[in-house]
Design a protein around this motif. Structure first.
Motif, short mmCIF file in Angstrom:
data_model
loop_
_atom_site.label_atom_id
_atom_site.label_comp_id
_atom_site.label_asym_id
_atom_site.label_seq_id
_atom_site.Cartn_x
_atom_site.Cartn_y
_atom_site.Cartn_z
N UNK A 141 -1.09 28.65 -39.42
CA UNK A 141 0.36 28.47 -39.63
C UNK A 141 0.96 27.54 -38.57
N UNK A 142 0.16 27.31 -37.50
CA UNK A 142 0.54 26.38 -36.43
C UNK A 142 1.91 26.71 -35.84
N UNK A 143 2.10 27.93 -35.47
CA UNK A 143 3.40 28.34 -34.94
C UNK A 143 3.69 27.69 -33.59
N UNK A 144 2.65 27.52 -32.78
CA UNK A 144 2.86 26.87 -31.48
C UNK A 144 3.49 25.49 -31.66
N UNK A 145 3.04 24.79 -32.69
CA UNK A 145 3.63 23.49 -33.02
C UNK A 145 5.14 23.58 -33.14
N UNK A 146 5.64 24.62 -33.82
CA UNK A 146 7.08 24.73 -34.04
C UNK A 146 7.81 25.24 -32.81
N UNK A 147 7.11 26.02 -31.99
CA UNK A 147 7.71 26.42 -30.71
C UNK A 147 7.95 25.18 -29.86
N UNK A 148 6.98 24.26 -29.87
CA UNK A 148 7.11 23.02 -29.10
C UNK A 148 8.22 22.13 -29.67
N UNK A 149 8.18 21.92 -30.99
CA UNK A 149 9.21 21.09 -31.61
C UNK A 149 10.60 21.67 -31.36
N UNK A 150 10.70 22.99 -31.43
CA UNK A 150 11.98 23.65 -31.18
C UNK A 150 12.50 23.37 -29.77
N UNK A 151 11.61 23.54 -28.79
CA UNK A 151 12.02 23.27 -27.40
C UNK A 151 12.49 21.83 -27.25
N UNK A 152 11.74 20.91 -27.87
CA UNK A 152 12.09 19.49 -27.74
C UNK A 152 13.32 19.11 -28.55
N UNK A 153 13.71 19.97 -29.50
CA UNK A 153 14.95 19.69 -30.25
C UNK A 153 16.15 19.90 -29.34
N UNK A 154 15.95 20.64 -28.25
CA UNK A 154 17.05 20.91 -27.31
C UNK A 154 17.14 19.85 -26.22
N UNK A 155 15.97 19.50 -25.64
CA UNK A 155 15.99 18.48 -24.60
C UNK A 155 14.59 17.97 -24.30
N UNK A 156 14.51 16.87 -23.58
CA UNK A 156 13.23 16.31 -23.17
C UNK A 156 12.56 17.22 -22.15
N UNK A 157 11.24 17.34 -22.27
CA UNK A 157 10.50 18.26 -21.40
C UNK A 157 9.10 17.72 -21.13
N UNK A 158 8.57 18.08 -19.97
CA UNK A 158 7.14 17.86 -19.73
C UNK A 158 6.39 19.12 -20.18
N UNK A 159 5.08 19.01 -20.28
CA UNK A 159 4.28 20.17 -20.61
C UNK A 159 4.51 21.30 -19.61
N UNK A 160 4.61 20.91 -18.37
CA UNK A 160 4.84 21.90 -17.31
C UNK A 160 6.18 22.62 -17.49
N UNK A 161 7.20 21.85 -17.87
CA UNK A 161 8.49 22.47 -18.18
C UNK A 161 8.36 23.50 -19.30
N UNK A 162 7.59 23.13 -20.32
CA UNK A 162 7.43 24.05 -21.46
C UNK A 162 6.76 25.34 -21.03
N UNK A 163 5.77 25.22 -20.13
CA UNK A 163 5.12 26.42 -19.61
C UNK A 163 6.15 27.34 -18.94
#
Lengths: 183, 183
Positions: free
Chosen positions: B1-23
């Motif tokens: 279902x690739x949910x992680x994909x949508x968690x990432x896209x969701x975070x990036x819909x709010x603002x620019x982030x590095x991978x570290x920021x996402x962690x």
DNA sequence: TAAGACATGTAAGACGTTACATGATTAC
DNA sequence: GTAATCATGTAACGTCTTACATGTCTTA
């Protein structure tokens, strides 16, 4: 952590079961906190038998239908008991796809999000009714500390968990309804 | 279902982030419904960039520390929106190791099970206090439908979920205390 | 100068799902 | 006879965790 292993040992601590029986348990009492597919279960049963924690006898049903009736060994019981006695830190919060949708919900229209939430609420209410019904049809607590105590406690826990979910969804709907239109 | 994909896209819909920021996000707001390890995140970021759903610019911090600042593309936003609009059936009940222990708890002594339950309750109460505190320090609902609405709703949901867990554990302790000794 | 935070990756293995595969028994 | 249930497996793939691996920057 091999949790499936302990789910199996636990079931077999109560009574003898076939793999097929265990699959049915995953649809009943255990469904409130654990489950597995048969393609995960059967290899694990073979592994546990190889480890000497469970044993089976092949029984024939009808003319030729073979089934393996499993029971737990003393080694299996010892392993189960030591695992049950372990104290462990809190696990990470369970993942929840619907909450993920809600969190990022401002990317879609408020009306669509409300539709999705109402649909979710309807399904949760149905599930709660089913659980409440199961609980009502359970024999009341006798005062002894036995397997029926565990049965009852997890069912009560499932009702409480599902009630909280229903209340949250109702709160989400109310909040969204009172939001000003974003236009 | 690739949910992680949508968690990432969701975070990036709010603002620019590095991978570290996402962690770090997986340790804050998102922790109430999703998480991933960095060894799962970084390959997924590379995959999404390859699919054209996200893009990055390499920026240098200090003398030479490279970091990739990601942002979502229009294709990524479209993909996210269509996923958010999906209506889905209820997922299976989340797995819960402590409930598994409680279910099979009659295999150990009532006193040991009580100890384990009290320890669990203490941890849950601490978590609830933390969540309640986070909620109290959140700005109140403004009436607009925006990302702060999602923030607040999932936090309120986490408090409700954790409260139900605390109540269940209290109920378990009360039940176990009133059981007759099994001897 | 050392510890902790910032920053990004790969590899191996465990866990879990979906699909493939087969056959017997029972109830309608 | 046919559909549902009983019964047990394997294969391929996707998800997730743990360990391995490296290097910079900031703060005390």
């Amino acid at each position: 952590m091999r949790t499936l292993k302990y789910a199996i040992l636990g079931m077999l601590s109560r009574r003898e079961l076939t793999g097929y029986d265990m699959m049915k348990e995953f649809d009943r009492g255990l469904a409130n906190f654990w489950y597995a597919s048969h393609s995960q279960l059967y290899p694990e049963l073979n592994r546990l038998a190889g480890e000497g924690l469970i044993q089976y006898e092949t029984s024939i049903k009808g003319e030729s239908l073979e089934r393996k009736v499993y029971r737990i060994t003393p080694e299996g019981m010892a392993d189960l008991r030591q695992w049950l006695e372990q104290d462990e830190p809190l696990p990470p919060t369970p993942k929840d796809v619907f909450r993920l949708r809600m969190y990022f919900g401002d990317n879609i229209s408020r009306s669509r999000l409300l539709e999705l939430t109402r649909a979710q609420l309807e399904r949760r209410r149905q599930k709660l009714t089913f659980l409440q019904n199961s609980l009502d049809h359970t024999e009341p607590h006798t005062g002894r500390f036995d397997s029926a105590t565990g049965d009852r406690l997890v069912l009560e826990g499932a009702v409480m968990r599902e009630s909280a979910m229903v209340q949250w969804l109702e709160h989400c709907i109310e909040t969204l309804e009172h939001c000003k239109s974003e236009e």
